[in-house]
Design an enzyme around this catalytic site. Structure first.
Site, PDB file in Angstrom:
ATOM      1  N   ARG A  51      18.245  11.849 -24.586  1.00  0.00           N
ATOM      2  CA  ARG A  51      17.270  10.569 -24.094  1.00  0.00           C
ATOM      3  C   ARG A  51      17.532  10.541 -22.705  1.00  0.00           C
ATOM      4  O   ARG A  51      16.563  10.469 -21.772  1.00  0.00           O
ATOM      5  CB  ARG A  51      17.813   9.350 -24.475  1.00  0.00           C
ATOM      6  CG  ARG A  51      16.730   8.258 -24.046  1.00  0.00           C
ATOM      7  CD  ARG A  51      17.172   7.134 -24.702  1.00  0.00           C
ATOM      8  NE  ARG A  51      18.507   6.484 -24.352  1.00  0.00           N
ATOM      9  CZ  ARG A  51      18.878   5.203 -25.054  1.00  0.00           C
ATOM     10  NH1 ARG A  51      18.006   4.413 -25.937  1.00  0.00           N
ATOM     11  NH2 ARG A  51      20.015   4.787 -24.804  1.00  0.00           N
ATOM     12  N   ARG A  99      15.258   7.387   4.250  1.00  0.00           N
ATOM     13  CA  ARG A  99      14.463   6.190   3.284  1.00  0.00           C
ATOM     14  C   ARG A  99      13.066   6.587   3.477  1.00  0.00           C
ATOM     15  O   ARG A  99      12.567   6.560   4.598  1.00  0.00           O
ATOM     16  CB  ARG A  99      14.825   5.063   3.636  1.00  0.00           C
ATOM     17  CG  ARG A  99      14.114   3.961   2.639  1.00  0.00           C
ATOM     18  CD  ARG A  99      14.648   2.477   3.058  1.00  0.00           C
ATOM     19  NE  ARG A  99      13.710   1.609   1.975  1.00  0.00           N
ATOM     20  CZ  ARG A  99      12.725   1.229   2.024  1.00  0.00           C
ATOM     21  NH1 ARG A  99      11.974   1.582   3.273  1.00  0.00           N
ATOM     22  NH2 ARG A  99      11.999   0.380   0.854  1.00  0.00           N
ATOM     23  N   HIS A 101       9.564   6.230   0.668  1.00  0.00           N
ATOM     24  CA  HIS A 101       9.337   6.189  -0.910  1.00  0.00           C
ATOM     25  C   HIS A 101       9.047   7.562  -1.542  1.00  0.00           C
ATOM     26  O   HIS A 101       9.340   7.437  -2.635  1.00  0.00           O
ATOM     27  CB  HIS A 101       7.809   5.336  -1.167  1.00  0.00           C
ATOM     28  CG  HIS A 101       8.439   3.722  -0.848  1.00  0.00           C
ATOM     29  ND1 HIS A 101       8.788   3.427   0.714  1.00  0.00           N
ATOM     30  CD2 HIS A 101       8.318   2.555  -1.652  1.00  0.00           C
ATOM     31  CE1 HIS A 101       9.020   2.054   0.312  1.00  0.00           C
ATOM     32  NE2 HIS A 101       8.745   1.628  -0.787  1.00  0.00           N
ATOM     33  N   LYS A 144      14.792   4.949 -19.251  1.00  0.00           N
ATOM     34  CA  LYS A 144      16.015   4.355 -19.053  1.00  0.00           C
ATOM     35  C   LYS A 144      16.314   4.268 -17.589  1.00  0.00           C
ATOM     36  O   LYS A 144      17.279   5.074 -17.239  1.00  0.00           O
ATOM     37  CB  LYS A 144      17.361   4.556 -20.071  1.00  0.00           C
ATOM     38  CG  LYS A 144      18.347   3.763 -20.239  1.00  0.00           C
ATOM     39  CD  LYS A 144      19.143   4.064 -21.380  1.00  0.00           C
ATOM     40  CE  LYS A 144      20.317   3.199 -21.548  1.00  0.00           C
ATOM     41  NZ  LYS A 144      20.072   1.739 -21.866  1.00  0.00           N
ATOM     42  N   GLU A 176      11.263  -6.237 -26.919  1.00  0.00           N
ATOM     43  CA  GLU A 176      12.411  -5.986 -27.222  1.00  0.00           C
ATOM     44  C   GLU A 176      13.496  -7.090 -26.429  1.00  0.00           C
ATOM     45  O   GLU A 176      12.897  -7.857 -25.434  1.00  0.00           O
ATOM     46  CB  GLU A 176      12.769  -4.767 -26.579  1.00  0.00           C
ATOM     47  CG  GLU A 176      12.607  -4.238 -25.257  1.00  0.00           C
ATOM     48  CD  GLU A 176      13.115  -3.079 -24.639  1.00  0.00           C
ATOM     49  OE1 GLU A 176      13.819  -2.179 -25.253  1.00  0.00           O
ATOM     50  OE2 GLU A 176      12.594  -2.636 -23.516  1.00  0.00           O
TER      51      GLU A 176
HETATM   52  N1  DCS Z   1      16.377  -2.072 -24.876  1.00  0.00           N
HETATM   53  C1  DCS Z   1      16.952  -1.944 -23.634  1.00  0.00           C
HETATM   54  C2  DCS Z   1      15.929  -2.468 -22.334  1.00  0.00           C
HETATM   55  C3  DCS Z   1      18.216  -1.753 -23.151  1.00  0.00           C
HETATM   56  O1  DCS Z   1      18.509  -1.741 -22.167  1.00  0.00           O
HETATM   57  C4  DCS Z   1      19.038  -1.115 -24.147  1.00  0.00           C
HETATM   58  C5  DCS Z   1      20.414  -0.679 -23.896  1.00  0.00           C
HETATM   59  C6  DCS Z   1      18.389  -1.049 -25.394  1.00  0.00           C
HETATM   60  C7  DCS Z   1      17.032  -1.344 -25.871  1.00  0.00           C
HETATM   61  C8  DCS Z   1      19.202  -0.523 -26.864  1.00  0.00           C
HETATM   62  O2  DCS Z   1      19.488   0.739 -26.582  1.00  0.00           O
HETATM   63  P1  DCS Z   1      20.536   1.616 -27.385  1.00  0.00           P
HETATM   64  O3  DCS Z   1      20.887   1.165 -28.653  1.00  0.00           O
HETATM   65  O4  DCS Z   1      20.282   2.946 -27.033  1.00  0.00           O
HETATM   66  O5  DCS Z   1      21.979   1.096 -26.569  1.00  0.00           O
HETATM   67  N2  DCS Z   1      20.932  -0.983 -22.876  1.00  0.00           N
HETATM   68  C9  DCS Z   1      22.133  -0.581 -22.466  1.00  0.00           C
HETATM   69  C10 DCS Z   1      22.760  -1.100 -21.345  1.00  0.00           C
HETATM   70  O6  DCS Z   1      22.201  -1.273 -20.106  1.00  0.00           O
HETATM   71  N3  DCS Z   1      24.075  -1.471 -21.489  1.00  0.00           N
HETATM   72  O7  DCS Z   1      24.265  -1.198 -22.802  1.00  0.00           O
HETATM   73  C11 DCS Z   1      23.408  -0.715 -23.439  1.00  0.00           C
END
Ligand code: DCS
Length: 284
Positions: A51, A99, A101, A144, A176
């Protein structure tokens, strides 16, 4: 907790300097991962590292290492830190340059760091409280990204309401949690938002769905509304940190009878077995 992987080398944390013009620091221009360690072993490492590669690709960031290389270095870090139960946090930024963008011109090396944090294994958690908040984030939540302001604002609302998590929604459709995925159970079927650009496709979420699939628990990846959730038999959330945890009250209203539901408890047990399968027996 004094060691850090810095661009592929294990170093003392105190020996590392990050430039003020690191694009991660200035723009949040980078991606990250959090991987759980149980019994000194990485849990679901390949899924997390793949990922990371996918996230990097989606922002056109070249990763200067392979998954195997990152995994090797990460294992060395865990050994150096004597980490039994905890997490590895890692991030990759687009590097340091004056710096501006737009992407830097010419060859600029990305900056990779990884370090560990203790996190005891606490066993399956009982029900927590949540609040609902508007999802104000951008439309690439599948990446992420280090840009977490929307998530941070949401979590702060939860904390100020005395709750553990904020459940985000777009026009009444639940997406979520601020750092987790959310699922509901209605008449024996688990329902969770499909893995689109509106959510991060959590590794725990993916394992949850695989467990449902393997054990014949019916599930669908379909959007659901706030009112579907409030009327659900069970609500749960998943992440690397919380694993599978029941949500038993939302916006001050109890879900079902306000106790952790039987399917959630069954899934928690199956998840613990999956951890033990990958990492060996757990000690609380
Ligand atoms: N959604 C978001 C926005 C997240 O930040 C996370 C995990 C998840 C879903 C769940 O993903 P995982 O099951 O792969 O962990 N966030 C991580 C974080 O920022 N700290 O710990 C987990």
């Amino acid at each position: 907790m004094g060691k850090i992987i810095y661009n592929g080398e294990l170093k003392d944390r105190s020996a590392i300097q990050i430039d003020v013009e690191d694009r991660g620091y200035q723009f949040g221009d980078g991606v990250y991962e959090v991987i759980r360690v149980y019994n000194g072993k990485l849990f679901a490492a390949d899924m997390h590292l793949n990922r990371l590669m996918d996230s990097a690709k989606l922002i056109q960031l070249k990763v200067p290492f392979t998954v195997a290389e990152i995994k090797e270095r990460t294992k060395e870090l865990i050994t150096a830190e004597n980490l039994e139960y905890g997490i590895v946090y890692m991030q990759l930024t687009r590097g340091t340059s004056p710096r501006n963008h737009a992407f830097p011109i010419g060859e600029v090396d990305p900056v990779f760091v990884a370090y560990t944090k203790d996190m005891p294994y606490t066993g399956s958690k009982s029900g927590v409280k949540a609040v609902t908040v508007e999802d104000i984030r951008w439309l690439r939540c599948n990446i992420k990204s280090l840009n977490l302001l929307g998530n941070i604002m949401a979590k702060q609302e939860a904390v100020e309401a005395g709750c553990d998590e904020a459940i985000q929604h777009r026009d009444g459709t639940v997406t979520e949690g601020s750092s987790s995925n959310v699922a509901i159970i209605v008449k024996g079927t688990l329902k969770t938002h499909p893995a689109t650009n509106l959510i991060l496709n959590g590794i725990t979420r993916q394992i949850l769905l695989k467990l449902c699939n393997d054990k014949g628990i019916s599930y669908v990846e379909e959007p659901f509304t706030l009112s579907d959730m409030m009327d659900a038999d069970e609500v749960l959330y998943t992440s690397t940190g919380v694993e599978i945890t029941p949500i038993t009250a939302i916006d001050g209203q109890l879900i079902g009878d306000g106790k952790a539901g039987s399917i959630t408890l069954q899934l928690q047990k199956l998840f613990t077995q999956e951890i033990e399968r990958q990492c060996g027996s757990l000690t609380e």
